[in-house]
Every structure is written in C-alpha cells, then in structure tokens.
Design a protein around this motif. Sequence first.
Motif, PDB file in Angstrom:
ATOM      1  N   ARG A   1     -54.481  30.380 -27.431  1.00 15.42           N
ATOM      2  CA  ARG A   1     -53.064  30.741 -27.490  1.00 15.42           C
ATOM      3  C   ARG A   1     -52.461  30.603 -26.097  1.00 15.42           C
TER       4      ARG A   1
ATOM      5  N   HIS B   1     -66.557  31.524 -21.159  1.00 14.34           N
ATOM      6  CA  HIS B   1     -66.500  32.945 -20.804  1.00 14.34           C
ATOM      7  C   HIS B   1     -67.849  33.602 -21.096  1.00 14.34           C
ATOM      8  N   ALA B   2     -68.428  34.209 -20.068  1.00 15.59           N
ATOM      9  CA  ALA B   2     -69.689  34.940 -20.262  1.00 15.59           C
ATOM     10  C   ALA B   2     -69.376  36.421 -20.352  1.00 15.59           C
TER      11      ALA B   2
ATOM     12  N   ASP C   1     -47.015  41.927 -27.275  1.00 14.01           N
ATOM     13  CA  ASP C   1     -47.467  40.661 -26.659  1.00 14.01           C
ATOM     14  C   ASP C   1     -46.514  39.552 -27.070  1.00 14.01           C
ATOM     15  N   ARG C   2     -46.328  38.597 -26.144  1.00 15.07           N
ATOM     16  CA  ARG C   2     -45.412  37.488 -26.459  1.00 15.07           C
ATOM     17  C   ARG C   2     -46.054  36.531 -27.459  1.00 15.07           C
TER      18      ARG C   2
ATOM     19  N   PRO D   1     -63.759  33.530 -11.269  1.00 15.08           N
ATOM     20  CA  PRO D   1     -64.367  33.643 -12.604  1.00 15.08           C
ATOM     21  C   PRO D   1     -65.840  33.268 -12.669  1.00 15.08           C
TER      22      PRO D   1
ATOM     23  N   ASP E   1     -56.754  42.236 -15.469  1.00 14.63           N
ATOM     24  CA  ASP E   1     -56.414  41.267 -14.421  1.00 14.63           C
ATOM     25  C   ASP E   1     -55.093  41.596 -13.744  1.00 14.63           C
TER      26      ASP E   1
ATOM     27  N   ALA F   1     -42.028  41.371 -22.904  1.00 13.20           N
ATOM     28  CA  ALA F   1     -41.502  42.523 -22.167  1.00 13.20           C
ATOM     29  C   ALA F   1     -40.785  41.998 -20.931  1.00 13.20           C
TER      30      ALA F   1
ATOM     31  N   SER G   1     -54.275  41.137 -24.779  1.00 10.22           N
ATOM     32  CA  SER G   1     -55.505  40.378 -24.580  1.00 10.22           C
ATOM     33  C   SER G   1     -56.649  41.387 -24.419  1.00 10.22           C
TER      34      SER G   1
ATOM     35  N   ARG H   1     -64.554  32.472 -26.007  1.00 10.23           N
ATOM     36  CA  ARG H   1     -63.643  33.555 -25.644  1.00 10.23           C
ATOM     37  C   ARG H   1     -62.733  33.925 -26.841  1.00 10.23           C
TER      38      ARG H   1
ATOM     39  N   ALA I   1     -57.971  43.215 -21.972  1.00  7.71           N
ATOM     40  CA  ALA I   1     -57.731  44.500 -21.292  1.00  7.71           C
ATOM     41  C   ALA I   1     -56.778  45.382 -22.100  1.00  7.71           C
TER      42      ALA I   1
ATOM     43  N   GLN J   1     -56.711  30.477 -19.969  1.00  9.78           N
ATOM     44  CA  GLN J   1     -58.129  30.361 -19.581  1.00  9.78           C
ATOM     45  C   GLN J   1     -59.057  30.437 -20.791  1.00  9.78           C
TER      46      GLN J   1
ATOM     47  N   GLY K   1     -68.023  36.029 -13.719  1.00  8.27           N
ATOM     48  CA  GLY K   1     -67.905  36.557 -15.087  1.00  8.27           C
ATOM     49  C   GLY K   1     -67.617  38.046 -15.160  1.00  8.27           C
TER      50      GLY K   1
ATOM     51  N   GLY L   1     -64.440  39.614 -15.296  1.00 13.00           N
ATOM     52  CA  GLY L   1     -63.133  40.058 -15.775  1.00 13.00           C
ATOM     53  C   GLY L   1     -63.148  40.979 -16.988  1.00 13.00           C
ATOM     54  N   MET L   2     -63.867  40.575 -18.040  1.00 12.95           N
ATOM     55  CA  MET L   2     -63.819  41.362 -19.275  1.00 12.95           C
ATOM     56  C   MET L   2     -64.592  42.666 -19.105  1.00 12.95           C
TER      57      MET L   2
END
Length: 458
Positions: free
Chosen positions: A65, A75-76, A55-56, A338, A331, A156, A34, A132, A36, A70, A341, A343-344
């Motif tokens: 997905r 998402h800002a 990634d799964r 959130p 995360d 994993a 994702s 997002r 990160a 989320q 804003g 996280g990213m």
Amino acid sequence: MSSSPARVLAALNAVRPPDQPSPVIGRAVVVGGSVAGLLAARVLSDYAESVVIVDRDDPHVTGGRPGVPQGSQLHALLPGGFLQLERLFPGFRERAVAQGAIEAPPAARRNYLDGRLKVVVPDDADSLAGTRPLLEGLIREQVLRLPNVKTVTARATGLVCDGGVVTGVHCEAGGATGVESGDLVVDAMGRSSRLSEWLEQAGWDRPALRRMTVDLNYATALFRRREAAPEATVVLALHTARMSSDVAGAAFFAREDGRWMAMMAGYGANRPGRTADDFVRRLREQFPPEFGALAANEMLGEVQTYRHADSRRRDFHGLRRLPAGLVSVGDAVASFNPVYGQGMTAAALHAACLSAYLRSGPDLGAPARRFFALQKVVVDVAWSMSTSADLALPHVDGPYPRGYRLSSWASRQIVSATVTDVPTARRFNEVVSMLAHPSSLATPGVLLGALRANRRAR
Ligand SMILES: Cc1cc2nc3c(=O)[nH]c(=O)nc-3n(C[C@H](O)[C@H](O)[C@H](O)COP(=O)(O)OP(=O)(O)OC[C@H]3O[C@@H](n4cnc5c(N)ncnc54)[C@H](O)[C@@H]3O)c2cc1C
C-alpha cells in the motif's frame, strides 16, 4: 526514573496485557495504522473505552500500500518482536503459519559473518519468515477484531488543542474535513510524521531531531523456490569493513507464496544489485555457496531498489513544553538503518511502554512524561546498537561518542566471537533482539570470554 536502563528494558520485555480490560481513558485516537499504530491500538483497547485508528490508506486493502513504501522490501522479525506479538495476540504463531508464514526456529536460521558460518544457539528465541504485508495483515486482522477498535480512512492534517491538552486531530477525506476527538492522541505516522510541525503550529516546541547519515542502498528480488520445506528458511550474510567488499550484506528468506525473497545492500556510492544480472552475479561471487544456489533459481519480476538516507530520532523526552494527551510511537519517534531489522521490534516495545504507562494510573491531564522516559530507554538501546555499528562504515564520519575507539575494539572482539562461541553468541543475540540491554555485553567476563574464543578460533 530510578531503575537502571537495563532493568527498565527487562521490565518492558516482561509486560503482559492485563487479565481484564481496565479503562482509564474514554476515547483514544491513533494516527497511522501500520505496525506501530496497530500495536498501540491493541494496548489501548485494554485501557480505553474505544479506539479509533486514522490512516490515509484503506485498512481493507491487502498487500502493498502507498502509505508503507518499504513494504515491498525484505522485513525480518527479530525474535524479541515475535515474543511480544505472541503475548499481545496469543496464538499468533499458529495463525501466521496457517496463512503461510514459514517457521524460523534457530536451526533453520543461518548467519554468516565475513563468509564464516556462525554457531547456532540451540535455545535461541523463535521467529517466523514471511512478507511484511503478511505480518502487518495478521496484526491488523486481530486488532480490528477487537470490539472497541474501529478505523477511519482519512489523512490527519493537524492537532486540535484546548489549552495545554491535545483533544483530537483534524482530518481530511475526499475533500471533506472533520475532527477525530479523543482523550489521548497517538502519533504513529512513521518516519515522515508531521507531528513536530503540528506542535509548532499549535504554539509548542518541536522536539530535537537527531540524524545519522547511513546512505543505504537496498535491492530486493524474488526467486522461485523449489523446496516446499527448505532446511534453512532465513539466511543472512554480513560483511564487516575488513572484507573490502562493496556489498555490505545480503539475505534471503522463504516467503508464504512459495518464493524466496533476497536482499542485497551497499552504502554510499555502492549500489549493488540494481539489475538482475548484477544481483545474481554478486550473490554468486561475493557470498557463501547457499547464495549461489539461490541465484540458480529463476528470478521472478524485476529487482526493486530502495534508498534509506539516515537513521533519525526525535527527542520528545527532552521537550520542556509538551501538551497533555499526546504520545508518539514507532518510526515517528526513531527509525534506524533497516539492515539491523529493529523497527517492528522497537514498535512492539513502544507499545509495552504505553501499557506500563497506562497501567501506572497516570494523570492524563498532565504531559505523558513518564511514557516518554520509558520510551527513551528503548530508543537509546536501538539507536546505540545501530549507530555504533554504522560508525564503523568507511563513509560515515561521526559524530563519534567518547571512548569510541575502545568500545569499537571491544565490540569487534565480541562480534567476531559470535561466529564460534555459543555463550557469546547467546548474549549477543539477546541484545540484538532487544531482549537484553547492550550494557549486558559491556562486562569484563563477556570480553574475556570473547578474547579466549577468538584465540581458540585462530
Ligand atoms: C527498506 C526497509 C527495510 C526494513 N526492514 C525491516 C526489518 O527487516 N525488520 C523490521 O523490524 N523493520 C524493518 N524496517 C522498519 C519498519 O518498516 C518500520 O519500523 C515499521 O513499519 C514500523 O513503522 P511505523 O508503523 O512506525 O510506520 P510506517 O510503517 O511507516 O507507517 C506509517 C503509517 O502512517 C500512515 N500515515 C502517515 N501520515 C499520515 C497522515 N497524515 N494521516 C493518516 N495516516 C498517515 C501511513 O499511511 C502508514 O500506514 C524497514 C524499513 C525500511 C525502510
């Protein structure tokens, strides 16, 4: 680390990719593809011979997905995160706009506090609006174009260790199991990361987990947009505890598909906007007229709700026993309320920590303590901003840090002054964007300026 946290943050914000790739690692394994994980992979592509992202979810599936539930919520992208993306992917803005992202320069952003429109800071950093999935898709597209990055679709399931070094991860896909080996393993599995359990299973300590209950209820709805190029593309309205409203805030953004995306949030037992009627009524009754005008458009589809229980951080920097060959980002290390804003943008700064760490020529046979020390500065910044704001919420009951009453009084003065005073708003925006350290607000000059501005406004 000898530099002050403010200097470290400034240095991280100034990190740029090297002119030439300079590999110090053979193979790197990033678990979680994702935002990160992708940003970490981008940085690693400069310092590793090859990078594999596990990634799964299939990376070629576009749109929403299951691995990122989320993703359907608003998402800002903070201007600080946008700057980082431009640096990692030169031309990001043009590509994003070509795919429909909407420009959000300062003049196109409206910000209300308790119903009062904030001043525009003319030279404030730029940003973009969009969904997002659009943003994540753009980042993924550019990372997967790098010749030394590939992806594996698998879940994993645990660490592979050799003595004091992590040498890979166990994976499972369609009933088959295998191992992805690497000289560095990056955990980017999001806030439900199982790395702590895996460390314990492998005989290591698990990092201390700190939580602050926020009990946030999100509701998101889409509206038809009539204007192709609206004057305001990002509109936010926050209510402080003084407003005695059961809605903590609302926002709406222009999306790439010709719609508006609107969000409303409440805390604890307050769950505003769960039905279409409730959503529209509250937008009309509790927010400035722009929100009412938005609500006059046709709502498309159902209201989507989301519950966010807590902000949480895992203190890897405090582990006495830590294997080499392992770092954690995004995360998985810290995830916040959130509403702010962060996280990213925090994930982008974690990638900058990885870049600074690898550029310093570290001993990869030893635990990545220098990386975690850099990352602690970023986590502390985001954590202190989000938790100090959350402590003011009526349903949050601590833990309160020492001097909380005084610091919360000072921050109320500063936040209030951001409505009318450009210099205060400029400094505040830099901190909120994670471009400057919160300590830059804790000066007598800033507080006096805020007090004067508030007196003038009265
Ligand atoms: C409601 C809500 C609204 C938000 N709004 C904003 C906002 O406005 N601005 C902002 O900047 N941030 C916002 N965030 C935060 C943002 O979503 C995250 O910070 C961002 O996605 C970075 O997260 P990440 O990459 O660390 O983890 P995630 O996005 O959660 O991704 C984790 C990845 O790991 C994969 N994975 C997990 N376990 C395994 C495994 N065992 N094996 C293989 N793969 C695995 C998953 O499939 C997924 O791809 C919001 C969050 C929420 C909940």
